[in-house]
Design a protein around this motif. Sequence first.
Motif, short mmCIF file in Angstrom:
data_model
loop_
_atom_site.label_atom_id
_atom_site.label_comp_id
_atom_site.label_asym_id
_atom_site.label_seq_id
_atom_site.Cartn_x
_atom_site.Cartn_y
_atom_site.Cartn_z
N TYR A 4 0.85 -1.21 0.03
CA TYR A 4 -0.03 0.05 -0.07
C TYR A 4 0.98 1.38 -0.07
O TYR A 4 1.87 1.15 0.26
CB TYR A 4 -1.02 -0.04 1.37
N ARG A 36 -6.87 -0.38 3.02
CA ARG A 36 -7.03 1.12 3.52
C ARG A 36 -7.11 1.82 2.12
O ARG A 36 -7.15 1.35 1.00
CB ARG A 36 -5.62 1.24 4.03
N ASP A 91 -5.24 0.77 13.48
CA ASP A 91 -3.73 1.36 13.76
C ASP A 91 -4.07 2.47 15.23
O ASP A 91 -3.98 3.47 14.90
CB ASP A 91 -3.37 1.85 12.41
N ASP A 125 -3.07 5.71 4.90
CA ASP A 125 -2.84 4.45 5.05
C ASP A 125 -3.50 3.64 6.24
O ASP A 125 -3.28 2.46 6.59
CB ASP A 125 -1.41 3.93 5.01
N ASN A 126 -3.96 4.45 7.34
CA ASN A 126 -4.64 4.12 8.35
C ASN A 126 -5.93 4.23 8.48
O ASN A 126 -6.65 4.07 9.57
CB ASN A 126 -3.93 4.95 9.62
#
Length: 486
Positions: free
Chosen positions: A72, A178, A257, A247-248
Amino acid sequence: MFAFDNSYARLPAHFFEPTMPADVAAPRLIRFNAALAAELGLTLDAEDEERLAALFSGNALPDGAEPLAMAYSGHQFGQFNPQLGDGRAILIGEVVDREGRRRDIQLKGAGQTPFSRRGDGRAALGPVLREYIVSEAMFRLGIPTTRALAAVSTGEAVMRETPLPGAVFTRVAASHIRIGTFQFFAARGDNDGVKALADHVIARHYPELQGVSNPYLALLNGVAARQAALIARWMSVGFIHGVMNTDNMTVSGETIDFGPCAFLDEYDPKKVFSSIDRRGRYAYGNQPGIGQWNLARLAETLLPLLDGSEEQAVTDANAVLVTFGRIFQEQWLAGFRAKLGLPSEQDGDLELINDLLAQMAESQADFTVAFRALGGLAGGRGEGEFTALFTDRPRLDDWLARWRERAGEGRTPAERQAAMQAVNPAVIPRNHRIEEVIEAGLSGDFEPFDRMMAALDKPYEALPEFAAYLVPPKPEERVSLTFCGT
Ligand code: AMP
Ligand code: MG
């Protein structure tokens, strides 16, 4: 033992890197979530700690596991990084749980992967305990979240500023896909990749959208609705995620996360705990705006897949961003109406809520205690517990008079209180308590961890045996910074 069915491993080869967990020296089970294991249909002997420690450290792999690290990208604090990926997490496989839901099982801190860059692929004990506590607390609060299946200490040190005890965390998620996963393919001009991912996500998380017209616009709408609802729930319990990088943020709508996350003590919309968030990008009050910004990044990846001309696609995607704002506002208002015990919708509700929040901010009132005390007041308890939290008494009395007119409508005090306390938690995982748990854990004492988990089991009940978890930190106990999970 694990009835794996690994759909992600069947996606195109460039979606991931097959990666084996590294062996650790001396795995020891800290905690195993037997109830979650049962929900997942795993047949494991909860008494066999040695076997559990081997499995949940990565030293032993269950049959049918296909360990892999997912690729990712992501915007980190607004800057795009085209190459992130699981640098210290390994997906061992997917199971379909007892309710028919597909769930990922992932080891976090299980060693280096092709995406580790300069990282060691490891996790330290402190962040593992924090993620365990906060993710399970979110679940008990009724907020969509990844779950904690196990925590294992490795018997090895990890080097941070100082050597720290290492640990592996086993995370369960609806999926680990994500917004950044979409960005990975889009950044490479790989529209086939974006499409394959989108089809996988629709089949897995939005099956009702299969076969609708303009399905990728519908997908964007679906993610917008879930993220808006999720962030509204965070706001209603005073949760600060801390690193809302793209990405979280999951496309399933689960919280993921738990790095430098924290719950508010005193109410302050500008509050930031994360030591790496120097400009307050991810402050409590910024979260809905950031959610929308992140969604815009997802929209960009999907534009080439939307129906109609390019211009039409942009118009449609922008409309979704507007929808996000509307849904957030509706859900936020519904959440705070319930917190205040307002039984119906009226025009002045927003002002009534905002006036209370403004007074809480000015008085530095504890967010959790204030709403809980208001619930008590609604049930006929004396005013003192609530009014003691505020500094401007005449202004508060004026507010209370307006609130009483609204909150009194058509319910007995007992009914009112029950309704309010069902949405106003008494127990939240307060930062200073988490720090205590971590400190004890670092010297091998996990009793405070177990006690805190017990206290968080019924967050909407103020049980006398957990009285210590209801109170805000004393000035000397306050924790003002949390450190990233790395
Ligand atoms: P996070 O801050 O946990 O969301 O991670 C951001 C990125 O850094 C992800 O690509 C992680 O896989 C990577 N990362 C974080 N910690 C480590 C580590 N100790 N070793 C390797 N990669 C890491
Ligand atoms: Mg991350």
